[in-house]
Design an enzyme around this catalytic site. Structure first.
Site, short mmCIF file in Angstrom:
data_model
loop_
_atom_site.label_atom_id
_atom_site.label_comp_id
_atom_site.label_asym_id
_atom_site.label_seq_id
_atom_site.Cartn_x
_atom_site.Cartn_y
_atom_site.Cartn_z
N VAL A 22 -9.45 38.84 -12.02
CA VAL A 22 -8.62 38.21 -11.00
C VAL A 22 -7.69 37.16 -11.61
O VAL A 22 -6.48 37.19 -11.41
CB VAL A 22 -9.50 37.55 -9.91
CG1 VAL A 22 -8.65 36.74 -8.94
CG2 VAL A 22 -10.28 38.61 -9.15
N THR A 125 -14.75 33.66 -4.28
CA THR A 125 -15.38 33.94 -2.99
C THR A 125 -16.54 33.00 -2.74
O THR A 125 -17.45 32.88 -3.57
CB THR A 125 -15.90 35.40 -2.96
OG1 THR A 125 -14.79 36.27 -3.18
CG2 THR A 125 -16.53 35.72 -1.62
N CYS A 265 -17.53 41.94 -5.33
CA CYS A 265 -17.07 41.53 -4.00
C CYS A 265 -17.89 42.16 -2.88
O CYS A 265 -18.68 41.49 -2.22
CB CYS A 265 -15.59 41.88 -3.82
SG CYS A 265 -14.48 40.77 -4.70
N ARG A 336 -19.86 44.79 -13.56
CA ARG A 336 -20.62 43.77 -12.83
C ARG A 336 -21.23 44.36 -11.56
O ARG A 336 -20.55 44.99 -10.76
CB ARG A 336 -19.71 42.59 -12.46
CG ARG A 336 -19.32 41.70 -13.62
CD ARG A 336 -18.37 40.62 -13.16
NE ARG A 336 -17.08 41.17 -12.74
CZ ARG A 336 -16.11 40.44 -12.18
NH1 ARG A 336 -16.30 39.16 -11.96
NH2 ARG A 336 -14.97 41.01 -11.85
#
Length: 462
Positions: A22, A125, A265, A336
């Site tokens: 990101v 997040t 996520c 991940r």
């Protein structure tokens, strides 16, 4: 002249704290417009970036080689920036509770190097309240500065989709928030420098934090529904993909499909929301039910692989299975929280030897985090079953004939040879089940079911 104008005029810099899947694309995007410092505690990763190598494969080596981002692992360089974006992972622990260690650590590092007049925007997040209740006190303690007076904060949830070359930072509407109108205005203008799709100003930081966790929770629930349907239809002997294609002809049918739900996520965010709900005295029903279904899918896939092998008279203990794709999704090296690992572990519990093939996966991460070593496609021979778990572009080029060559040669696979040995056998009367000697597990429906079955393979998919 406010901070936005100073950044545009290159009198002040932007920093990115955390240069993963990101943070790095964000840093590169901003560097096309303004001066950017890219900071990460991983010195090895920083050296790769400095040498023009993109380990994430998100933007490519050529872009990394030519970017003006000042890559560094020296935290003191953060003092040179006034607008800071924190984009570090926020995983969950084994008990599914939020692990805020990375974002807390990043806040400490940034706090030590924070200067007056700065704005800090968190992209990680989190559940509603983390930015203001957890991160701000750390920033204040480490910097000796007062939030709202000496510096300000905001929150802008990351929406980058790893491996997706269409939905990128520039093309996705950016939700932004700030602790007051002044901060919100500056944060909005800064992001508008790179986000072509524009920004959406959330009412508060907590609203923006909540928006992020429900985006992925909603997707998680929808996929869980599809996974439950696949379990039901499998018991009924109905092909789930065929059902979804038929149902998809209705204009308002949602386009989701069953699969393994991992990554940083979708497989994580719902737990952040339910954790906060528990603190407020509410026990989630729908969200946690969906999570349980999705968390159990790796075991479900492994069990059905074994069942198919039993049906084809395979000796399970000592059987060889080739598994294609171990990343959490296609066309990304990110491993991940990949649920493919659950499939591997479960098969190994049965005594199955699993060979993993993945030309995209990060080999070092696999070895370090899971103890998995990769094999090459050409090394896959004499297997009893093949599992195509992740539809990488490289795997889509593999044909059924290529797959068949990987299996152990059996008498029923070579009908001509059998005819020479026993010319009296009426092969036209050999049943379909008798001819299926090897197993093909195709989780994402990459192959044609009829063609696979006509090729003599026991074919199964979600």
């Amino acid at each position: 002249m406010n901070l936005y104008e100073q950044i545009v005029n290159r009198q002040e810099k932007i920093s990115l704290v955390g240069l993963g899947y990101v943070g790095m694309p964000i840093a590169v995007a901003f560097a096309k417009k303004v001066d950017v410092i890219g900071f990460d505690i991983n010195k090895q990763k920083i050296e790769l970036y400095k040498n023009g190598i993109d380990p994430t494969k998100e933007v490519g080596n050529e872009i990394i080689k030519n970017t003006t981002v000042q890559f560094t692992s020296d935290e003191s360089k953060l003092k040179e920036a006034k607008f800071h974006i924190v984009a570090v992972p926020t995983p969950v622990r084994d008990d599914h509770t939020p692990d805020l260690t990375p974002v807390e650590s990043a806040s400490r590092t940034l706090g030590k190097n924070l200067t007056k007049g700065s704005i800090v925007v968190f992209e990680s997040t989190v559940y509603p309240g983390v930015t203001e209740d957890i991160c701000v006190p750390i920033l204040e303690k480490e910097s000796g500065l007062k939030c709202g007076v000496d510096f300000k904060v905001g929150y802008s949830p990351e929406r980058i989709n790893p491996g997706d070359k269409v939905h990128r930072l520039e093309t996705i509407t950016k939700v932004v928030s700030g602790q007051d109108d002044e901060a919100l205005d500056i944060i909005s203008k800064v992001y508008e420098l790179v986000v072509e799709a524009g920004v959406y100003k959330a009412e508060t930081i907590r609203v923006a934090e909540a928006a992020k966790v429900i985006e992925n929770s909603q997707r998680d629930i929808n996929i869980a529904f599809m996974n439950e349907l696949s379990i039901i239809f499998n018991k009924m002997g109905i092909d789930t993909k065929a059902v979804l294609e038929a149902a998809g002809t209705k204009w308002n049918f949602l386009n989701f499909s069953p699969g393994l739900v991992g990554g940083h996520c979708i497989g994580v965010d719902p737990y952040y929301l339910t954790y906060k709900a528990e603190q407020m005295g509410y026990h989630s029903q729908i969200i946690l039910s969906g999570r349980k279904i999705n968390d159990d899918m790796g075991k479900y896939v492994a069990e059905n692989t074994v069942k198919q092998m039993i049906k084809t008279n395979k000796q399970i203990n000592g059987a060889k299975v080739a598994l294609f794709g171990v990343t959490f999704k296609e066309n990304t090296p990110d491993v991940r929280n990949t649920k493919v690992v659950d499939v591997i572990k479960e098969l190994e519990e049965y005594g199955v030897e699993v060979k993993v093939v993945d030309p995209t996966a990060d080999k070092e991460d696999l070895r370090r985090n899971y103890g998995i070593y990769l094999s090459e496609v050409e090394d896959i021979k004499e297997i009893d079953a093949a599992i195509f778990a992740v539809p990488h572009n490289e795997f889509r080029a593999i044909q059924l004939e290529d797959v068949k060559k990987m299996f152990k040669s059996t008498e029923s696979n070579n009908v001509d040879a059998m005819k020479e040995v026993a010319a009296t056998i009426d092969f036209e009367k050999v049943t379909e089940s008798e001819r299926k000697d090897n197993v093909l597990i195709d989780l994402k429906g990459m192959f044609n079911r009829k063609e696979a079955e006509d090729a003599g393979l026991a074919y199964w998919r979600l």
